[in-house]
Design a protein around this motif. Structure first.
Motif, PDB file in Angstrom:
ATOM      1  N   ALA A  11      21.021  16.655  26.577  1.00 24.95           N
ATOM      2  CA  ALA A  11      21.040  17.054  25.172  1.00 24.95           C
ATOM      3  C   ALA A  11      22.419  17.584  24.784  1.00 24.95           C
ATOM      4  O   ALA A  11      22.946  17.285  23.708  1.00 24.95           O
ATOM      5  N   TRP A  12      23.026  18.347  25.695  1.00 24.17           N
ATOM      6  CA  TRP A  12      24.355  18.893  25.409  1.00 24.17           C
ATOM      7  C   TRP A  12      25.365  17.757  25.237  1.00 24.17           C
ATOM      8  O   TRP A  12      26.151  17.743  24.295  1.00 24.17           O
ATOM      9  N   VAL A  13      25.315  16.806  26.145  1.00 22.82           N
ATOM     10  CA  VAL A  13      26.266  15.689  26.076  1.00 22.82           C
ATOM     11  C   VAL A  13      26.048  14.887  24.794  1.00 22.82           C
ATOM     12  O   VAL A  13      27.008  14.538  24.096  1.00 22.82           O
ATOM     13  N   ALA A  14      24.769  14.630  24.467  1.00 25.88           N
ATOM     14  CA  ALA A  14      24.485  13.863  23.250  1.00 25.88           C
ATOM     15  C   ALA A  14      24.998  14.599  22.014  1.00 25.88           C
ATOM     16  O   ALA A  14      25.616  14.015  21.125  1.00 25.88           O
ATOM     17  N   GLU A  15      24.779  15.900  21.995  1.00 19.79           N
ATOM     18  CA  GLU A  15      25.153  16.716  20.850  1.00 19.79           C
ATOM     19  C   GLU A  15      26.675  16.818  20.688  1.00 19.79           C
ATOM     20  O   GLU A  15      27.191  16.929  19.590  1.00 19.79           O
ATOM     21  N   ARG A  16      27.387  16.788  21.803  1.00 20.25           N
ATOM     22  CA  ARG A  16      28.829  17.034  21.765  1.00 20.25           C
ATOM     23  C   ARG A  16      29.682  15.782  21.919  1.00 20.25           C
ATOM     24  O   ARG A  16      30.910  15.883  21.916  1.00 20.25           O
ATOM     25  N   SER A  17      29.053  14.628  22.088  1.00 20.65           N
ATOM     26  CA  SER A  17      29.864  13.446  22.410  1.00 20.65           C
ATOM     27  C   SER A  17      30.752  13.019  21.246  1.00 20.65           C
ATOM     28  O   SER A  17      31.875  12.554  21.445  1.00 20.65           O
ATOM     29  N   GLU A  18      30.250  13.198  20.017  1.00 16.40           N
ATOM     30  CA  GLU A  18      31.057  12.862  18.836  1.00 16.40           C
ATOM     31  C   GLU A  18      32.316  13.713  18.808  1.00 16.40           C
ATOM     32  O   GLU A  18      33.425  13.249  18.564  1.00 16.40           O
ATOM     33  N   SER A  19      32.095  14.987  19.031  1.00 18.12           N
ATOM     34  CA  SER A  19      33.189  15.939  19.012  1.00 18.12           C
ATOM     35  C   SER A  19      34.190  15.631  20.132  1.00 18.12           C
ATOM     36  O   SER A  19      35.410  15.701  19.935  1.00 18.12           O
ATOM     37  N   PHE A  20      33.667  15.258  21.299  1.00 22.74           N
ATOM     38  CA  PHE A  20      34.554  14.878  22.395  1.00 22.74           C
ATOM     39  C   PHE A  20      35.426  13.703  21.980  1.00 22.74           C
ATOM     40  O   PHE A  20      36.651  13.708  22.197  1.00 22.74           O
ATOM     41  N   ALA A  21      34.799  12.696  21.367  1.00 24.74           N
ATOM     42  CA  ALA A  21      35.537  11.497  20.948  1.00 24.74           C
ATOM     43  C   ALA A  21      36.651  11.864  19.977  1.00 24.74           C
ATOM     44  O   ALA A  21      37.787  11.379  20.077  1.00 24.74           O
ATOM     45  N   THR A  22      36.333  12.756  19.039  1.00 24.46           N
ATOM     46  CA  THR A  22      37.321  13.168  18.046  1.00 24.46           C
ATOM     47  C   THR A  22      38.485  13.911  18.698  1.00 24.46           C
ATOM     48  O   THR A  22      39.653  13.650  18.408  1.00 24.46           O
ATOM     49  N   HIS A  23      38.158  14.853  19.595  1.00 25.57           N
ATOM     50  CA  HIS A  23      39.216  15.609  20.264  1.00 25.57           C
ATOM     51  C   HIS A  23      40.096  14.692  21.102  1.00 25.57           C
ATOM     52  O   HIS A  23      41.313  14.818  21.101  1.00 25.57           O
ATOM     53  N   TYR A  24      39.451  13.771  21.802  1.00 28.05           N
ATOM     54  CA  TYR A  24      40.227  12.861  22.638  1.00 28.05           C
ATOM     55  C   TYR A  24      41.200  12.070  21.775  1.00 28.05           C
ATOM     56  O   TYR A  24      42.390  11.974  22.086  1.00 28.05           O
ATOM     57  N   GLY A  34      47.788  10.474  32.304  1.00 28.02           N
ATOM     58  CA  GLY A  34      47.795  11.095  30.980  1.00 28.02           C
ATOM     59  C   GLY A  34      46.443  10.966  30.286  1.00 28.02           C
ATOM     60  O   GLY A  34      45.978  11.903  29.636  1.00 28.02           O
ATOM     61  N   GLN A  35      45.816   9.813  30.446  1.00 29.90           N
ATOM     62  CA  GLN A  35      44.500   9.621  29.822  1.00 29.90           C
ATOM     63  C   GLN A  35      43.456  10.523  30.476  1.00 29.90           C
ATOM     64  O   GLN A  35      42.597  11.094  29.803  1.00 29.90           O
ATOM     65  N   GLN A  36      43.540  10.658  31.773  1.00 29.37           N
ATOM     66  CA  GLN A  36      42.597  11.541  32.467  1.00 29.37           C
ATOM     67  C   GLN A  36      42.808  12.992  32.049  1.00 29.37           C
ATOM     68  O   GLN A  36      41.863  13.737  31.823  1.00 29.37           O
ATOM     69  N   ARG A  37      44.077  13.386  31.942  1.00 28.34           N
ATOM     70  CA  ARG A  37      44.369  14.758  31.506  1.00 28.34           C
ATOM     71  C   ARG A  37      43.879  14.990  30.081  1.00 28.34           C
ATOM     72  O   ARG A  37      43.356  16.047  29.755  1.00 28.34           O
ATOM     73  N   THR A  38      44.061  13.976  29.223  1.00 27.49           N
ATOM     74  CA  THR A  38      43.613  14.092  27.838  1.00 27.49           C
ATOM     75  C   THR A  38      42.095  14.280  27.775  1.00 27.49           C
ATOM     76  O   THR A  38      41.597  15.117  27.020  1.00 27.49           O
ATOM     77  N   ALA A  39      41.372  13.518  28.585  1.00 27.10           N
ATOM     78  CA  ALA A  39      39.909  13.652  28.603  1.00 27.10           C
ATOM     79  C   ALA A  39      39.517  15.051  29.081  1.00 27.10           C
ATOM     80  O   ALA A  39      38.586  15.666  28.553  1.00 27.10           O
ATOM     81  N   ALA A  40      40.247  15.567  30.080  1.00 27.28           N
ATOM     82  CA  ALA A  40      39.938  16.904  30.593  1.00 27.28           C
ATOM     83  C   ALA A  40      40.174  17.956  29.513  1.00 27.28           C
ATOM     84  O   ALA A  40      39.389  18.906  29.366  1.00 27.28           O
ATOM     85  N   ILE A  41      41.237  17.789  28.744  1.00 22.23           N
ATOM     86  CA  ILE A  41      41.521  18.736  27.658  1.00 22.23           C
ATOM     87  C   ILE A  41      40.444  18.654  26.580  1.00 22.23           C
ATOM     88  O   ILE A  41      39.937  19.678  26.108  1.00 22.23           O
TER      89      ILE A  41
END
Ligand SMILES: Nc1ncnc2c1ncn2[C@@H]1O[C@H](COP(=O)(O)OP(=O)(O)OP(=O)(O)O)[C@@H](O)[C@H]1O
Ligand SMILES: [Mg+2]
Length: 375
Positions: free
Chosen positions: A196-209, A289-296
């Protein structure tokens, strides 16, 4: 809330020191090996009562000493105060935690009192490393944000341990199955909360990335260990799927002597869209760099979660994060702090640069051999 006073005693390379932090924060500047990460680790210790680097408590006691102690005092804008302290005795192997002077009944009750998020160069392992680190990440974030989650994890571990012991001893199936219901009840609580947490936050993750990368979005998805459990976020639904998966795996589990499905084998998957439109797994195909970006982006999502759970901006701890990023990415992290997470910022850097936040240069403090020199 901001940390306004920190008292360290025999923590790592700190002997005894009291620091008064400004509400906006500070930039801790010093050479390699002087104690910058140790300082942030000590602050974050008050959030989760363990080392964010995964070090056992014994390692945190200053060489030649027996007991370390960390105490933080926090204050909000109205002047409400809170104190959190933790001490560990190496010889007695005993940890003592107090919130406002009182000892919590269980350690789990005292988690998250600081409301902090730490960004560190080792975060890249969350993306590039094995699934264990990602499960640990989810468990920490959800323990901080969701009442009851930690307890479910603990019950799950217990049931899993018993069940695995029986499987390893090649015990009769009925004995193994006696643990199934406990495993399913606690495990579906854990898996459902994570999904549920991942589903709820995945949009936000995509935007931040996308924002940090200055380009295409990245994706985060929960990857359960059994196909039956995919897509389910409601606890009852996950429980049904988990039971099914256990039933299907029973023979294999008996042969292998361990539990093969359940949240202890789940993962979190990060992808970007490749040239052909196919999803590229960042763990395998991502650049550094892409991995670091995902971590951030993941830490940013964590910060939002802590913000929502505590109802206030988290304290942002940045351990030398700008060193490995290009100027554009670094600037976008600063922009994010300024526009979205405007709380206290405590950062470290081996280079004496000035960090400007909200039009103000963060006070720059030196650090040398475990002694901080407020400027
Ligand atoms: N239990 C301990 N007692 C005393 N010193 C310790 C202990 N644990 C670690 N140290 C010392 O702490 C130092 C490392 O501190 P830290 O990791 O905070 O450095 P840093 O300033 O972050 O360096 P870098 O810029 O390389 O990341 C080392 O010199 C190490 O020997
Ligand atoms: Mg360091």
């Amino acid at each position: 809330m901001h940390l306004h006073r920190l008292h360290l005693r025999n923590y790592r390379n700190f002997a005894e020191q009291v620091l008064e932090f400004p509400a906006q924060g500070a930039a801790i500047v010093g050479d390699n090996g002087q104690g910058k990460t140790n300082l942030l680790e000590a602050i974050y210790y008050l959030e989760i009562f363990r080392s964010f680097r995964g070090a056992p408590d014994e390692q945190l006691v200053r060489f030649g000493e027996e007991v370390f102690r960390v105490e933080g005092r926090l204050a909000d804008d109205e002047g409400h105060e809170r104190s959190v302290s933790a001490a560990f005795d190496r010889r007695a192997r005993k940890k003592k935690v107090a919130v406002n002077g009182g000892e919590p009944e269980r350690l789990g009750d005292a988690l998250g009192q600081v409301g902090a998020v730490i960004f560190s160069p080792s975060d890249v392992e969350l993306v590039s490393g094995g699934p264990g680190a990602r499960r640990r990440f989810l468990d920490i974030v959800l323990s901080l944000a969701e009442p009851g989650y930690l307890h479910a994890v603990q019950r799950y571990r217990q049931a899993l341990f018993q069940r695995n012991t029986l499987l390893r001893q090649n015990s009769p199936r009925a004995l193994v199955e006696a643990w199934d219901e406990g495993l399913v009840l606690s495990g579906s609580r854990v898996a459902a909360a994570r999904a549920a947490w991942v589903a709820e936050r995945s949009e936000s993750f995509a935007t931040h990335y996308a924002r940090v990368a200055g380009g295409q979005p990245g994706r985060m998805a929960y990857a359960p260990s059994a196909p039956e459990m995919g897509g389910a976020v409601a606890e009852a639904q996950v429980a049904v799927a988990f039971r099914e998966a256990l039933g299907r795996s029973a023979d294999r589990e008996q042969r292998r002597g361990m539990t093969l499905v359940g949240p202890h084998r789940d993962d979190l998957r990060f992808t970007i869209t490749g040239a052909e439109g196919a999803a590229l797994e960042l763990r395998t195909y991502g650049s550094g760099g892409q991995q670091r970006t995902a971590a951030i982006a993941l830490r940013m999502v964590e910060a939002e979660t802590i913000h929502a759970a505590r109802g206030r901006e988290p304290i942002i701890l940045l351990d030398d994060v700008f060193a490995e990023l290009d100027p554009g990415r670094s600037q976008r992290i600063v922009d994010w702090i300024e526009t979205e997470e405007g709380g206290q910022v405590i950062l470290t850097s081996p280079k004496p640069t000035d960090f400007e936040l909200r039009g103000q240069v963060l006070p720059r403090w030196g650090i040398r051999d475990g002694v901080v020199l407020p400027g």
